[in-house]
Design an enzyme around this catalytic site. Structure first.
Site, PDB file in Angstrom:
ATOM      1  N   GLY A  12      79.036  77.742  61.616  1.00 53.90           N
ATOM      2  CA  GLY A  12      80.175  78.243  62.383  1.00 53.90           C
ATOM      3  C   GLY A  12      80.109  79.739  62.545  1.00 53.90           C
ATOM      4  O   GLY A  12      79.866  80.471  61.581  1.00 53.90           O
ATOM      5  N   ALA A  13      80.316  80.217  63.779  1.00 51.00           N
ATOM      6  CA  ALA A  13      80.200  81.646  64.069  1.00 51.00           C
ATOM      7  C   ALA A  13      81.508  82.218  64.590  1.00 51.00           C
ATOM      8  O   ALA A  13      81.511  83.133  65.411  1.00 51.00           O
ATOM      9  CB  ALA A  13      79.079  81.900  65.081  1.00 51.00           C
ATOM     10  N   GLY A  15      85.433  83.827  63.259  1.00 46.93           N
ATOM     11  CA  GLY A  15      85.759  84.968  62.403  1.00 46.93           C
ATOM     12  C   GLY A  15      85.374  84.758  60.960  1.00 46.93           C
ATOM     13  O   GLY A  15      84.778  85.644  60.318  1.00 46.93           O
ATOM     14  N   ALA A  16      85.673  83.579  60.392  1.00 42.14           N
ATOM     15  CA  ALA A  16      85.346  83.320  58.991  1.00 42.14           C
ATOM     16  C   ALA A  16      83.843  83.288  58.773  1.00 42.14           C
ATOM     17  O   ALA A  16      83.326  83.851  57.794  1.00 42.14           O
ATOM     18  CB  ALA A  16      85.979  82.006  58.534  1.00 42.14           C
ATOM     19  N   PHE A 116     106.591  89.630  63.518  1.00 42.95           N
ATOM     20  CA  PHE A 116     106.111  88.273  63.727  1.00 42.95           C
ATOM     21  C   PHE A 116     106.970  87.321  62.914  1.00 42.95           C
ATOM     22  O   PHE A 116     107.598  87.712  61.926  1.00 42.95           O
ATOM     23  CB  PHE A 116     104.633  88.146  63.319  1.00 42.95           C
ATOM     24  CG  PHE A 116     103.724  87.786  64.464  1.00 42.95           C
ATOM     25  CD1 PHE A 116     103.370  88.727  65.413  1.00 42.95           C
ATOM     26  CD2 PHE A 116     103.232  86.500  64.596  1.00 42.95           C
ATOM     27  CE1 PHE A 116     102.541  88.399  66.470  1.00 42.95           C
ATOM     28  CE2 PHE A 116     102.400  86.156  65.641  1.00 42.95           C
ATOM     29  CZ  PHE A 116     102.058  87.102  66.589  1.00 42.95           C
ATOM     30  N   ASP A 229      84.598  69.156  62.958  1.00 42.76           N
ATOM     31  CA  ASP A 229      83.249  68.810  62.517  1.00 42.76           C
ATOM     32  C   ASP A 229      83.054  69.026  61.013  1.00 42.76           C
ATOM     33  O   ASP A 229      82.602  68.124  60.299  1.00 42.76           O
ATOM     34  CB  ASP A 229      82.200  69.643  63.272  1.00 42.76           C
ATOM     35  CG  ASP A 229      82.324  69.532  64.778  1.00 42.76           C
ATOM     36  OD1 ASP A 229      83.309  68.956  65.262  1.00 42.76           O
ATOM     37  OD2 ASP A 229      81.427  70.019  65.475  1.00 42.76           O
ATOM     38  N   GLN A 248     100.360  72.292  62.251  1.00 44.97           N
ATOM     39  CA  GLN A 248     101.344  73.208  62.844  1.00 44.97           C
ATOM     40  C   GLN A 248     101.397  73.042  64.351  1.00 44.97           C
ATOM     41  O   GLN A 248     100.363  72.983  65.025  1.00 44.97           O
ATOM     42  CB  GLN A 248     100.967  74.651  62.523  1.00 44.97           C
ATOM     43  CG  GLN A 248     101.951  75.658  63.092  1.00 44.97           C
ATOM     44  CD  GLN A 248     101.692  77.069  62.589  1.00 44.97           C
ATOM     45  OE1 GLN A 248     100.927  77.819  63.183  1.00 44.97           O
ATOM     46  NE2 GLN A 248     102.314  77.409  61.473  1.00 44.97           N
ATOM     47  N   HIS A 250     102.666  75.055  67.437  1.00 44.75           N
ATOM     48  CA  HIS A 250     103.112  76.380  67.855  1.00 44.75           C
ATOM     49  C   HIS A 250     104.236  76.226  68.872  1.00 44.75           C
ATOM     50  O   HIS A 250     104.128  75.431  69.811  1.00 44.75           O
ATOM     51  CB  HIS A 250     101.943  77.147  68.471  1.00 44.75           C
ATOM     52  CG  HIS A 250     102.195  78.619  68.612  1.00 44.75           C
ATOM     53  ND1 HIS A 250     103.134  79.136  69.476  1.00 44.75           N
ATOM     54  CD2 HIS A 250     101.620  79.682  67.992  1.00 44.75           C
ATOM     55  CE1 HIS A 250     103.130  80.458  69.384  1.00 44.75           C
ATOM     56  NE2 HIS A 250     102.219  80.813  68.487  1.00 44.75           N
ATOM     57  N   LEU A 260      98.349  78.527  74.978  1.00 43.98           N
ATOM     58  CA  LEU A 260      99.188  79.306  74.068  1.00 43.98           C
ATOM     59  C   LEU A 260      99.741  80.573  74.712  1.00 43.98           C
ATOM     60  O   LEU A 260      99.020  81.330  75.360  1.00 43.98           O
ATOM     61  CB  LEU A 260      98.356  79.691  72.837  1.00 43.98           C
ATOM     62  CG  LEU A 260      99.131  80.353  71.693  1.00 43.98           C
ATOM     63  CD1 LEU A 260     100.140  79.386  71.105  1.00 43.98           C
ATOM     64  CD2 LEU A 260      98.156  80.813  70.618  1.00 43.98           C
ATOM     65  N   GLU A 263     103.088  84.323  69.846  1.00 46.80           N
ATOM     66  CA  GLU A 263     104.338  84.672  69.179  1.00 46.80           C
ATOM     67  C   GLU A 263     104.648  86.159  69.349  1.00 46.80           C
ATOM     68  O   GLU A 263     105.786  86.592  69.180  1.00 46.80           O
ATOM     69  CB  GLU A 263     104.211  84.319  67.700  1.00 46.80           C
ATOM     70  CG  GLU A 263     105.490  84.318  66.924  1.00 46.80           C
ATOM     71  CD  GLU A 263     105.270  83.698  65.547  1.00 46.80           C
ATOM     72  OE1 GLU A 263     105.733  84.292  64.568  1.00 46.80           O
ATOM     73  OE2 GLU A 263     104.641  82.618  65.469  1.00 46.80           O
ATOM     74  N   ARG A 294     107.224  79.113  62.405  1.00 47.46           N
ATOM     75  CA  ARG A 294     106.890  78.289  63.562  1.00 47.46           C
ATOM     76  C   ARG A 294     107.393  76.857  63.458  1.00 47.46           C
ATOM     77  O   ARG A 294     107.789  76.262  64.470  1.00 47.46           O
ATOM     78  CB  ARG A 294     105.365  78.297  63.774  1.00 47.46           C
ATOM     79  CG  ARG A 294     104.866  79.633  64.272  1.00 47.46           C
ATOM     80  CD  ARG A 294     103.360  79.686  64.315  1.00 47.46           C
ATOM     81  NE  ARG A 294     102.912  80.961  64.879  1.00 47.46           N
ATOM     82  CZ  ARG A 294     101.645  81.338  64.921  1.00 47.46           C
ATOM     83  NH1 ARG A 294     100.705  80.560  64.418  1.00 47.46           N
ATOM     84  NH2 ARG A 294     101.314  82.507  65.454  1.00 47.46           N
ATOM     85  N   HIS A 361      98.507  73.242  67.125  1.00 46.42           N
ATOM     86  CA  HIS A 361      97.903  74.570  67.032  1.00 46.42           C
ATOM     87  C   HIS A 361      96.969  74.761  65.844  1.00 46.42           C
ATOM     88  O   HIS A 361      95.887  75.318  65.997  1.00 46.42           O
ATOM     89  CB  HIS A 361      99.035  75.609  66.973  1.00 46.42           C
ATOM     90  CG  HIS A 361      98.576  77.024  66.953  1.00 46.42           C
ATOM     91  ND1 HIS A 361      97.802  77.576  67.967  1.00 46.42           N
ATOM     92  CD2 HIS A 361      98.780  78.030  66.049  1.00 46.42           C
ATOM     93  CE1 HIS A 361      97.560  78.850  67.692  1.00 46.42           C
ATOM     94  NE2 HIS A 361      98.119  79.136  66.532  1.00 46.42           N
ATOM     95  N   GLU A 391      89.854  77.950  58.965  1.00 49.47           N
ATOM     96  CA  GLU A 391      90.716  76.789  59.193  1.00 49.47           C
ATOM     97  C   GLU A 391      90.116  75.493  58.667  1.00 49.47           C
ATOM     98  O   GLU A 391      90.844  74.559  58.347  1.00 49.47           O
ATOM     99  CB  GLU A 391      91.026  76.645  60.690  1.00 49.47           C
ATOM    100  CG  GLU A 391      92.136  75.653  60.979  1.00 49.47           C
ATOM    101  CD  GLU A 391      92.559  75.619  62.439  1.00 49.47           C
ATOM    102  OE1 GLU A 391      93.367  74.746  62.793  1.00 49.47           O
ATOM    103  OE2 GLU A 391      92.070  76.457  63.229  1.00 49.47           O
ATOM    104  N   ARG A 402     101.898  77.580  58.197  1.00 50.51           N
ATOM    105  CA  ARG A 402     101.299  78.914  58.205  1.00 50.51           C
ATOM    106  C   ARG A 402     102.175  79.905  58.956  1.00 50.51           C
ATOM    107  O   ARG A 402     102.665  79.607  60.043  1.00 50.51           O
ATOM    108  CB  ARG A 402      99.908  78.862  58.858  1.00 50.51           C
ATOM    109  CG  ARG A 402      99.270  80.240  59.000  1.00 50.51           C
ATOM    110  CD  ARG A 402      97.888  80.152  59.586  1.00 50.51           C
ATOM    111  NE  ARG A 402      97.845  79.700  60.957  1.00 50.51           N
ATOM    112  CZ  ARG A 402      98.157  80.436  62.016  1.00 50.51           C
ATOM    113  NH1 ARG A 402      98.598  81.678  61.866  1.00 50.51           N
ATOM    114  NH2 ARG A 402      98.051  79.942  63.235  1.00 50.51           N
TER     115      ARG A 402
END
Length: 612
Positions: A12-13, A15-16, A116, A229, A248, A250, A260, A263, A294, A361, A391, A402
């Site tokens: 996975g590429a 953010g994490a 937020f 996956d 969740q 949204h 989306l 928020e 949310r 979401h 996630e 969240r």
């Protein structure tokens, strides 16, 4: 079939994954495998911000951030993880700034912050400005920044490679682990889209960072590629999935589309109104109104529609009102989402309220990990060399709901931790032997689907799955609706065994890939429904109309879902038996979903009534 060898392989590429790759590549030889070109990963769709108690605009501190996270998650949050995230948030933001991320600035030149939902000062006194942002393109900026740094660090990327199997020393679906034996990872099997060739990646450490599973629903903010996956790969090997019933919704998806609207629109002063023009959130959350968490806002919106106060010709949505804001302010702070309203609905946000309704979401559940990112195979044992972040993982920092902007923070804090842990483990670990034919199961699956002359169409099965999840397992749930969803999924699983693909070729066969992804979606949807049937209470994103109250006495515990062949038990450390709905048996010959529990880590904040 090609074989590759790296110390650390990250799947996975987003953010994490790329945050983990930055840490790992500075320490050892690292590869990132991605089904997409990295900058197309779904982190780029995150709009509103990344929270940290910087105190640049208002007085704030990490303790308040921790409390808001625990309360926002309806006290199912593991408080040790929440404390770590809030305390490391400041450095996470400053790290990105040093990498070159262009945050919005105050007139004094500091990183600007906006309000937020659910983020408050002094343990709930009032909404606080805690979200650091780059207009409404924060996720996009994070993704671009991390990718540039990964290129600089010479991370090896394998783009448009689909990981289809996780190679472990034990397949836990078929037997228990003998006393004294460890479970370890030795690599992954991936399918190269351009050629149809299979690749085996041998690794000392594997980090799962594959994102969510929003495509189990029809109305969702998630991209087409978010098919669960990584969750399904772990689950199919017998590893548990934690708290999958908590999904969740949204509040502000474009009505009828699910696209989306951040928020951030409410953080900048947007107001939700019903058909009568009433600011209805004053009735549901009188203290912070439209900036409630949310789950509360989504249920409030759905309730307005159910009670006949919805807007539009079919009275099936509510309105997000930005018309009282200065157009220059909207253009400066919310350029993308207002353009979405113009493009997809033909609405001019300067002068017209925007039709919105809740959209699927974010998965609060996922592959269970500890705070170092190590994947658990029960409540006490880890899988040697296997890590997860973002996630796909459940550390459980989000509990049952969240807070907005905690997701971009989560991927940076725990992505960094997973990358460091994976590299440090690889530095001292020996190689684990691969099986004699590591890709045999994947080869058999692909060839069976490709060679089947005719059968069920992927699109038909997927559409019916998404329809039953939208109808029966969305914002409001009952035992009756969930049993219907379970029965539908069982039928669809049987139909899936007869799926065939029209494209029989090997190069760029997206038809074949979508068939594989459909199998992942069916498995994940089943765990969501089974967990929701078992949890006979309402908490966070899971609302049972037949059990509308939170039940701390029976359900202050995490759900652990295990895939097992009939007759194979869950190891004893999996926790006590759950105290909920008896789950119907699966179809003949199919693996069963066994449920266990895991204690919630409580350190400081004792459960109390959740009011805003």
């Amino acid at each position: 079939m090609q074989t590759h060898q790296f110390d650390v392989v990250i799947v996975g590429a987003g953010g994490a994954g790329m945050r983990a790759a930055l840490e790992s590549s500075a320490r050892t030889r690292t590869a990132v495998i991605s089904k997409l070109y990295p900058t197309r990963s779904h982190t780029g769709a995150a709009q509103g911000g990344m929270c940290a108690a910087l105190g640049n605009v208002e007085d704030d501190n990490p303790e308040w951030h921790t409390f808001d996270t625990v309360k926002g998650g309806d006290y199912l949050v593991d408080q040790d993880a929440a404390t770590i995230m809030a305390n490391e948030a400041i450095d996470a933001v400053l790290d990105l700034e040093r990498m070159g991320l262009p945050f919005n600035r105050t007139p004094e030149g500091r990183i600007d912050q906006r309000r937020f939902g659910g983020h408050t000062r002094n343990h709930g006194e009032a909404a606080v400005r805690r979200a650091c942002y780059a207009a409404d393109r924060t996720g996009h900026m994070i993704l671009q920044t991390l990718y540039q740094q990964c290129v600089k660090n010479e991370v090896a990327f394998f783009n448009e490679f689909y990981v289809l199997d996780l190679i472990l020393t034990h397949d836990l679906t078929g037997r228990e682990v003998p006393d004294g034996e460890d479970v370890a990872v030795s690599g992954v099997v991936a399918y190269e889209l351009a050629t149809g060739e299979l690749h085996v990646f041998r690794a000392k450490s594997v980090v799962l960072a594959t994102g969510g599973a929003g495509k189990i629903y029809k109305t969702t903010s998630n991209a087409h590629t978010l098919t669960g996956d990584g969750m399904a790969l772990a689950y199919r090997r017998g590893l548990p999935l934690e708290d999958m019933e908590f999904f969740q919704f949204h509040p502000t998806g474009l009505a009828g589309l699910g696209i989306l609207l951040s928020e951030a629109a409410r953080g900048e002063g947007g107001i939700l109104r019903n058909a009568d023009g009433e600011r209805f959130m004053e009735r549901y959350a009188p203290t912070i109104k439209d900036l409630a968490p949310r789950d509360i806002v989504a249920r409030s919106m759905a309730n307005e529609v159910r009670e006949g106060r919805g807007a539009g010709p079919n009275k099936d949505y509510v309105l997000l009102d930005l018309t009282h804001l200065d157009p220059a302010h909207i253009d400066a702070k919310l350029p993308d989402i207002t353009e979405f309203a113009r493009t997809y609905l033909g609405i001019e946000p300067y002068t017209e309220p925007v039709p919105v309704y809740p959209t699927a979401h974010y998965a609060m559940g996922g592959v269970p990990t500890n705070v170092e990112g190590e994947v658990l195979r029960d409540t006490t044992h880890v899988v040697r060399g296997l890590y997860a972040a973002g996630e796909v993982a459940c550390v459980s920092v989000h509990g049952s709901n969240r807070l907005g902007t905690n997701s971009l923070l989560d991927i940076n804090v725990f992505g960094k931790r997973a990358g460091i842990s994976a590299a440090e483990y690889a530095a001292g670990a020996s190689w684990v032997d691969l099986p004699a034919e590591p890709a045999a199961a994947v080869v058999a699956q692909l060839e069976e689907m490709r060679d089947r002359p005719q059968g069920e169409r992927v699109s038909d099965v997927r559409r019916e799955l998404q329809q039953t999840m939208d109808t029966n397992a969305q914002v409001f749930r009952t035992a009756e609706s969930l049993r219907q969803a379970f029965q539908d999924i069982q039928v669809l699983q049987e139909r899936y065994s007869r799926v065939s693909v029209q494209d029989k070729g090997r190069m760029f066969n997206t038809d074949l890939i979508e068939a594989i992804e459909l199998g992942f979606l069916l498995d994940i949807a089943e765990t969501v429904v089974v967990g929701a049937l078992n949890r006979r209470e309402s908490r966070g994103g899971h609302f049972r109309e037949d059990y509308p109250k939170r039940d701390d006495e029976s359900f202050m515990e995490h759900t652990m879902a295990y895939r097992r062949q009939p007759g194979v038990p869950v190891d004893s450390p999996a926790g006590s038996a759950p105290k909920g709905e008896e789950v119907p048996p699966p179809g003949p010959g199919r693996p069963v979903v066994l449920l266990g529990t895991k204690p919630v880590v409580t350190t400081v904040y004792q459960p109390m009534e959740r009011k805003y």
